[in-house]
Design a protein around this motif. Structure first.
Motif, PDB file in Angstrom:
ATOM      1  N   GLY A  45       0.794  -1.219   0.000  1.00 18.83           N
ATOM      2  CA  GLY A  45       0.000   0.000   0.000  1.00 18.83           C
ATOM      3  C   GLY A  45       0.822   1.263   0.000  1.00 18.83           C
ATOM      4  N   VAL A  46       1.971   1.252   0.668  1.00 23.40           N
ATOM      5  CA  VAL A  46       2.822   2.447   0.702  1.00 23.40           C
ATOM      6  C   VAL A  46       3.338   2.767  -0.694  1.00 23.40           C
ATOM      7  N   VAL A  47       3.817   1.746  -1.387  1.00 23.39           N
ATOM      8  CA  VAL A  47       4.348   1.951  -2.734  1.00 23.39           C
ATOM      9  C   VAL A  47       3.253   2.438  -3.681  1.00 23.39           C
ATOM     10  N   ARG A  48       2.068   1.821  -3.599  1.00 18.30           N
ATOM     11  CA  ARG A  48       0.975   2.249  -4.473  1.00 18.30           C
ATOM     12  C   ARG A  48       0.560   3.685  -4.155  1.00 18.30           C
ATOM     13  N   THR A  49       0.505   4.020  -2.874  1.00 18.54           N
ATOM     14  CA  THR A  49       0.122   5.374  -2.489  1.00 18.54           C
ATOM     15  C   THR A  49       1.101   6.410  -3.035  1.00 18.54           C
ATOM     16  N   LEU A  50       2.378   6.173  -2.842  1.00 19.71           N
ATOM     17  CA  LEU A  50       3.389   7.136  -3.302  1.00 19.71           C
ATOM     18  C   LEU A  50       3.436   7.200  -4.815  1.00 19.71           C
ATOM     19  N   GLY A  51       3.294   6.044  -5.480  1.00 16.29           N
ATOM     20  CA  GLY A  51       3.316   6.021  -6.939  1.00 16.29           C
ATOM     21  C   GLY A  51       2.143   6.794  -7.536  1.00 16.29           C
ATOM     22  N   LYS A  52       0.952   6.569  -7.007  1.00 13.60           N
ATOM     23  CA  LYS A  52      -0.227   7.269  -7.516  1.00 13.60           C
ATOM     24  C   LYS A  52      -0.149   8.764  -7.213  1.00 13.60           C
ATOM     25  N   THR A  53       0.338   9.099  -6.034  1.00 11.14           N
ATOM     26  CA  THR A  53       0.480  10.520  -5.683  1.00 11.14           C
ATOM     27  C   THR A  53       1.458  11.207  -6.625  1.00 11.14           C
ATOM     28  N   ARG A  54       2.596  10.568  -6.863  1.00  5.02           N
ATOM     29  CA  ARG A  54       3.564  11.149  -7.794  1.00  5.02           C
ATOM     30  C   ARG A  54       2.945  11.357  -9.173  1.00  5.02           C
ATOM     31  N   ASP A  55       2.238  10.352  -9.688  1.00  2.44           N
ATOM     32  CA  ASP A  55       1.665  10.451 -11.029  1.00  2.44           C
ATOM     33  C   ASP A  55       0.686  11.613 -11.133  1.00  2.44           C
ATOM     34  N   HIS A  56      -0.161  11.770 -10.121  1.00  4.29           N
ATOM     35  CA  HIS A  56      -1.148  12.848 -10.170  1.00  4.29           C
ATOM     36  C   HIS A  56      -0.514  14.214  -9.953  1.00  4.29           C
ATOM     37  N   LEU A  57       0.514  14.282  -9.116  1.00  6.76           N
ATOM     38  CA  LEU A  57       1.220  15.546  -8.949  1.00  6.76           C
ATOM     39  C   LEU A  57       1.865  15.997 -10.261  1.00  6.76           C
ATOM     40  N   LEU A  58       2.435  15.043 -10.985  1.00  8.96           N
ATOM     41  CA  LEU A  58       3.020  15.364 -12.288  1.00  8.96           C
ATOM     42  C   LEU A  58       1.955  15.903 -13.239  1.00  8.96           C
ATOM     43  N   GLU A  59       0.771  15.275 -13.230  1.00  6.93           N
ATOM     44  CA  GLU A  59      -0.316  15.746 -14.085  1.00  6.93           C
ATOM     45  C   GLU A  59      -0.764  17.146 -13.685  1.00  6.93           C
ATOM     46  N   MET A  60      -0.624  17.460 -12.394  1.00  3.67           N
ATOM     47  CA  MET A  60      -1.023  18.778 -11.890  1.00  3.67           C
ATOM     48  C   MET A  60       0.036  19.842 -12.167  1.00  3.67           C
ATOM     49  N   GLY A  61       1.174  19.465 -12.741  1.00  2.00           N
ATOM     50  CA  GLY A  61       2.196  20.432 -13.112  1.00  2.00           C
ATOM     51  C   GLY A  61       3.369  20.544 -12.159  1.00  2.00           C
ATOM     52  N   TYR A  62       3.404  19.704 -11.113  1.00  2.00           N
ATOM     53  CA  TYR A  62       4.531  19.721 -10.193  1.00  2.00           C
ATOM     54  C   TYR A  62       5.695  18.922 -10.770  1.00  2.00           C
ATOM     55  N   GLU A  63       6.891  19.328 -10.418  1.00  2.00           N
ATOM     56  CA  GLU A  63       8.076  18.525 -10.718  1.00  2.00           C
ATOM     57  C   GLU A  63       8.335  17.654  -9.491  1.00  2.00           C
ATOM     58  N   VAL A  64       8.316  16.340  -9.677  1.00  2.00           N
ATOM     59  CA  VAL A  64       8.428  15.408  -8.551  1.00  2.00           C
ATOM     60  C   VAL A  64       9.641  14.518  -8.761  1.00  2.00           C
ATOM     61  N   ILE A  65      10.529  14.506  -7.782  1.00  2.00           N
ATOM     62  CA  ILE A  65      11.718  13.639  -7.827  1.00  2.00           C
ATOM     63  C   ILE A  65      11.616  12.637  -6.688  1.00  2.00           C
ATOM     64  N   MET A  66      11.683  11.354  -7.030  1.00  2.42           N
ATOM     65  CA  MET A  66      11.638  10.296  -6.030  1.00  2.42           C
ATOM     66  C   MET A  66      13.063   9.864  -5.690  1.00  2.42           C
ATOM     67  N   ILE A  67      13.392   9.839  -4.415  1.00  2.00           N
ATOM     68  CA  ILE A  67      14.666   9.279  -3.950  1.00  2.00           C
ATOM     69  C   ILE A  67      14.326   7.974  -3.245  1.00  2.00           C
ATOM     70  N   THR A  68      14.760   6.858  -3.824  1.00  2.00           N
ATOM     71  CA  THR A  68      14.341   5.527  -3.390  1.00  2.00           C
ATOM     72  C   THR A  68      15.557   4.604  -3.285  1.00  2.00           C
TER      73      THR A  68
END
Length: 348
Positions: A16-39
């Motif tokens: 659930g954590v991975v799905r939550t962060l992945g979906k949040t990142r995808d939608h933030l990108l669609e909203m125009g944010y620049e999102v960098i994941m450090i994993t």
């Protein structure tokens, strides 16, 4: 706005954590944010003790510090309390950069299932970890109240969503099993309390969807149960849709994302009345909550699948991502949290 999200939980893990962060990142990108994941994918890793499929970053501070220094992000969010989370927290405090955190997993309860460590010790460590954060985000109101009870400050609710383009009841597999079919989905591990489901005296059949460290042991112990292994995306939705009731025996989840996914596929839920289920399930409509899990599962058979589908559709990842983005700002004002505000020397 440039956001950096630091997380110890990431692909190829499936939870659930991975799905939550992945979906949040995808939608933030669609909203125009620049999102960098450090994993962990950015670092040398070692297997997690007792859970080798989870990889932990090995001595990540120097590399992570260079990455954060070069990125010069507008906001830093620390999603987990593992090696990367601790390194990011250390860098932010040293450089007087404000940050947010999130509390996804009830680690004290998980840890106590494996080792005789008092809850008070684990919560004291977690309280210290999250204390200097501008905000600590949790998925439900009951989890917010739980952390406040343990002395956490600045705790805010950031809910969860479901991808109804994938999780829907349009296509269902035909199980060659006696009905009704009771389904559990998720990580097959001791902290999920799956045996409480497997030991129930229920009519019909039981199905467990997922993988994890206890899979082989439980397969041997419960030969009459169908263990499908991990399933993904549309195939997973089809396996869920083919069932009749979703049984969620966990007592330690902060939310239970799989509950929403099961509802979206038309499954009413049977669960204990604990944090997570009691925040999502509408008793007598989308599921049944009872300390007698067997009775809850039997009662859930009488509920309407369409009520579950309608409820799930009201919980979108788009709305959740908008809430997350709003917490990256100071008090909702258009000033990023990342500033040179001095932190108390006691914070570290």
């Amino acid at each position: 706005m440039k956001l950096v999200i630091v997380t110890d939980a990431w692909e190829p893990q499936v939870n659930g954590v991975v799905r939550t962060l992945g979906k949040t990142r995808d939608h933030l990108l669609e909203m125009g944010y620049e999102v960098i994941m450090i994993t962990p994918l950015n670092f040398k890793t070692i297997p997690c003790p007792t859970y080798p499929s989870i990889r932990l970053a090995l001595l990540p501070y120097r590399k992570l510090a260079n990455m954060l220094e070069n990125l010069r992000a507008d906001a830093v969010h620390i999603a987990t309390e593992g090696p990367l989370g601790m390194a990011a927290r250390r860098w932010c405090l040293r450089n007087e950069i404000r940050f947010t955190t999130s509390f996804h997993t009830q680690f004290p309860e998980y840890l106590r299932l494996r080792l005789p460590i008092p809850l008070s010790w684990s919560y004291a460590w977690l309280r210290r970890f999250h204390r200097p954060a501008a905000r600590t985000l949790v998925p439900t109101i009951s989890q917010q109240q739980r952390l406040q009870h343990y002395g956490f400050r600045d705790v805010y609710v950031w809910g969860r969503g479901v991808d109804t383009q994938i999780f829907k009841a349009d296509i269902a597999i035909e199980y060659d099993l006696p009905r009704p079919i009771f389904i559990n989905m998720g990580r097959v591990a001791v902290e999920k309390n799956i045996e409480a489901f497997l030991d129930l005296q229920l009519p019909g059949s039981k199905v467990v969807i997922g993988d994890g460290p206890d899979l082989e042991t439980l397969q041997k112990r419960y030969p009459k149960v169908l263990f499908t292994g991990a399933k993904y995306a549309e195939e997973l939705a089809a396996y869920l849709s083919g069932g009749d009731v979703f049984v969620f025996p966990s007592k330690t989840d902060t939310f239970g994302l799989v509950i929403l996914e099961a509802m979206a596929c038309g499954l009413p839920v049977a669960a204990f009345p604990v944090t997570g289920p009691k925040d999502i399930v509408i008793k007598g409509q989308t599921g049944e909550l009872d300390w007698d899990l067997q009775q809850a599962a039997l009662n859930a058979l009488n509920l309407q699948k369409n009520d579950c589908i309608v409820f799930a559709r009201e919980n979108s990842w788009q709305k959740c991502s908008e809430v997350f983005a709003s917490y990256m700002y100071n008090n909702g004002a258009p000033t990023p949290i990342k500033t040179a505000q001095k932190l108390s020397p006691k914070a570290e």
